[in-house]
Motif scaffolding. Sequence first.
Motif, PDB file in Angstrom:
ATOM      1  N   CYS A   1       0.827  -1.218   0.000  1.00 59.01           N
ATOM      2  CA  CYS A   1       0.000   0.000   0.000  1.00 59.01           C
ATOM      3  C   CYS A   1       0.858   1.265   0.000  1.00 59.01           C
ATOM      4  CB  CYS A   1      -0.915   0.019   1.216  1.00 59.01           C
ATOM      5  SG  CYS A   1      -1.914  -1.452   1.372  1.00 59.01           S
TER       6      CYS A   1
ATOM      7  N   ALA B   1      -6.453   2.508   7.467  1.00 59.80           N
ATOM      8  CA  ALA B   1      -5.566   3.426   6.750  1.00 59.80           C
ATOM      9  C   ALA B   1      -6.302   4.717   6.393  1.00 59.80           C
ATOM     10  CB  ALA B   1      -5.024   2.748   5.497  1.00 59.80           C
TER      11      ALA B   1
ATOM     12  N   CYS C   1      -0.420   2.571   4.758  1.00 58.57           N
ATOM     13  CA  CYS C   1      -0.982   1.326   5.298  1.00 58.57           C
ATOM     14  C   CYS C   1      -1.130   1.442   6.828  1.00 58.57           C
ATOM     15  CB  CYS C   1      -0.096   0.158   4.911  1.00 58.57           C
ATOM     16  SG  CYS C   1      -0.934  -1.438   5.055  1.00 58.57           S
ATOM     17  N   ASP C   2      -2.063   0.673   7.348  1.00 61.21           N
ATOM     18  CA  ASP C   2      -2.639   0.884   8.681  1.00 61.21           C
ATOM     19  C   ASP C   2      -1.721   1.389   9.794  1.00 61.21           C
ATOM     20  OD1 ASP C   2      -4.648  -0.341   7.238  1.00 61.21           O
ATOM     21  OD2 ASP C   2      -5.189  -1.734   8.815  1.00 61.21           O
TER      22      ASP C   2
ATOM     23  N   HIS D   1      -3.571   2.776  -0.539  1.00 61.01           N
ATOM     24  CA  HIS D   1      -4.040   1.918   0.554  1.00 61.01           C
ATOM     25  C   HIS D   1      -5.508   1.568   0.369  1.00 61.01           C
ATOM     26  CE1 HIS D   1      -6.148   5.258   2.488  1.00 61.01           C
ATOM     27  NE2 HIS D   1      -5.036   5.982   2.500  1.00 61.01           N
ATOM     28  N   CYS D   2      -6.040   0.766   1.255  1.00 64.08           N
ATOM     29  CA  CYS D   2      -7.425   0.290   1.150  1.00 64.08           C
ATOM     30  C   CYS D   2      -8.387   1.466   0.994  1.00 64.08           C
ATOM     31  CB  CYS D   2      -7.804  -0.520   2.381  1.00 64.08           C
ATOM     32  SG  CYS D   2      -6.958  -2.099   2.468  1.00 64.08           S
TER      33      CYS D   2
END
Length: 572
Positions: free
Chosen positions: A52, A199, A120-121, A192-193
Amino acid sequence: MLDVELRSAQWYAGQSRNAYIHRAWMRRGAPGDAFDRPQIAIANTASDLVPCNRHLSEVAAAVREGVLAAGGTPLEMPVLGLGETQVRPTAMLWRNLAAMEMEEMFRANPVDGLVLLGGCDKTIPSLLMAAASVDLPAVVVPGGPMLTGTFRGVPLGCGTDVWRLSEEVRAGTLSAEQFTRSESAMIRSRGHCNTMGTASTMALVAEALGTVVPGVAGTPAPDSRLLEAAHGTGRLAVEMVAAGRRPSAVLTTASFTNAIVALAAIGGSTNAVVHLLAIAGRLGIDLGLDDFDRIGSRVPVLVDLQPAGRFLMEDLHRAGGLLAVLREVRDLLDPTALTVTGKPLVEYLDDAAIWDAEVIRPRSAPLVAEGGIAVLRGNLAPGGALVKSAAASPHLLRHRGRALVFDSIEDFSARIDDPDLDVDADSVLVLRGCGPKGYPGMPEVSNMPLPKKLLAQGVRDMVRVCDGRMSGTAYGTVVLHVTPEAAAGGPLALVRTGDVIRLDVEARRIDLEVPVHELARRTPSGATVAGFARPRRGWERLYVDHVLQADTGADLDFLVGSSGSEVSRESH
Ligand code: FES
């Protein structure tokens, strides 16, 4: 020339032997005055193993141009990035390691300011924890979400649709082949998601905290405006050094209030609670679990994004982004909170507008009338637990049911689809051994898949209780972050299959209906406390020995607070 004393001058200024050593080894073609300028570290969490964030090196190049244009010296600095889908046993085990690595390297090196590149997270939380502890001027550039991918004519939300499609495979309504075919449709681009997962939540919350240039968070990763923003942020970092604008001036009680309002209004991930608590802990800000309920529960959910709603991050950006959301709840924000630009966050709301009222609802027609995350207490969670009511089934928010207990995620996986399992739609699935110490690392397993036989009957949600976390992209009636966790001796370790558990979200209660004298007679489950195996070595050992519980952010006890940026000794 800047009118401030640069921290990097401790390394580079003067004619001493040490200054010679510091300059000479860094020179390598740099002009002589490169050492008189603000040294801006571009902390980059990009890596081929952080999919990501892989594009962040291009973002770093744009930051570099901005730093140079403003008269600074850019220094790209790879820091530990964590690929949420890649690292074992769970990325959360490594968040504190990443934060510690960054903190120490920011302190150890001759840098005056920081541009923090995450996505990313765990990357934005770890960057902010580190920056808060060293208190050097710092600004975040969120890497941005992926573009929306479609499969069979409909949009796919990263994560959220993985759970949905995999449940369909388990229920026999989708073939395994079609399931596999959806992979590259779901992950359509860099970034990212694109759901309101952790995220996206942390990027938007970082902006609400004041640590991102207002209006930038949520810009899709492939959008050229992200590079423009990165350039501007590079320039800003130099200005922040000149102004001495440090995290301690931006991250205040007021900015955490705004972050909690934003978290509720966007229907953000429960993971933000544990991350915000950890960041606040680094600054000595008195933020507790109950503040999330006190501040957040009055706030309507306005953003109709998966998993609570329908749309994706690209839609949110098109519809006006975070600033349009915050404009609707302006009266709930603390107007004194500053941003990295030196101006209050609320000053940026005047020009904000909603361009699609389906994606960002007006205050008068919210998606959910009251906040997304409720903080529960009761004899099963004396230290607190969370439920994301916006992602839960309304009919389960008040529920009594028989517990079906699993001592680990492996125990759960081995038994959940047993056709002889004594379970019905009213059962309460209990999973323990998944807290910070117990797993270790507090994995995202709380949204346990439902038993196959109940899925086949059409059951799509059940009450689930766990001491772990849940992916921000997941949904369901899940009581999570139960504190203290079972492995730390929490009452969760005493639950037995067949006990009745009562959930009442409106009353903010989660209770075990077992008499006190009976609980006193019980010994904790062997697989959670007595059988809890202390890791033999390495980071896991350090982590388990020092990690705090979820209600204070699951930081390490010796990392809470600030180290500052001063390092006086050196070895030359
Ligand atoms: Fe990286 Fe979702 S896996 S943001």
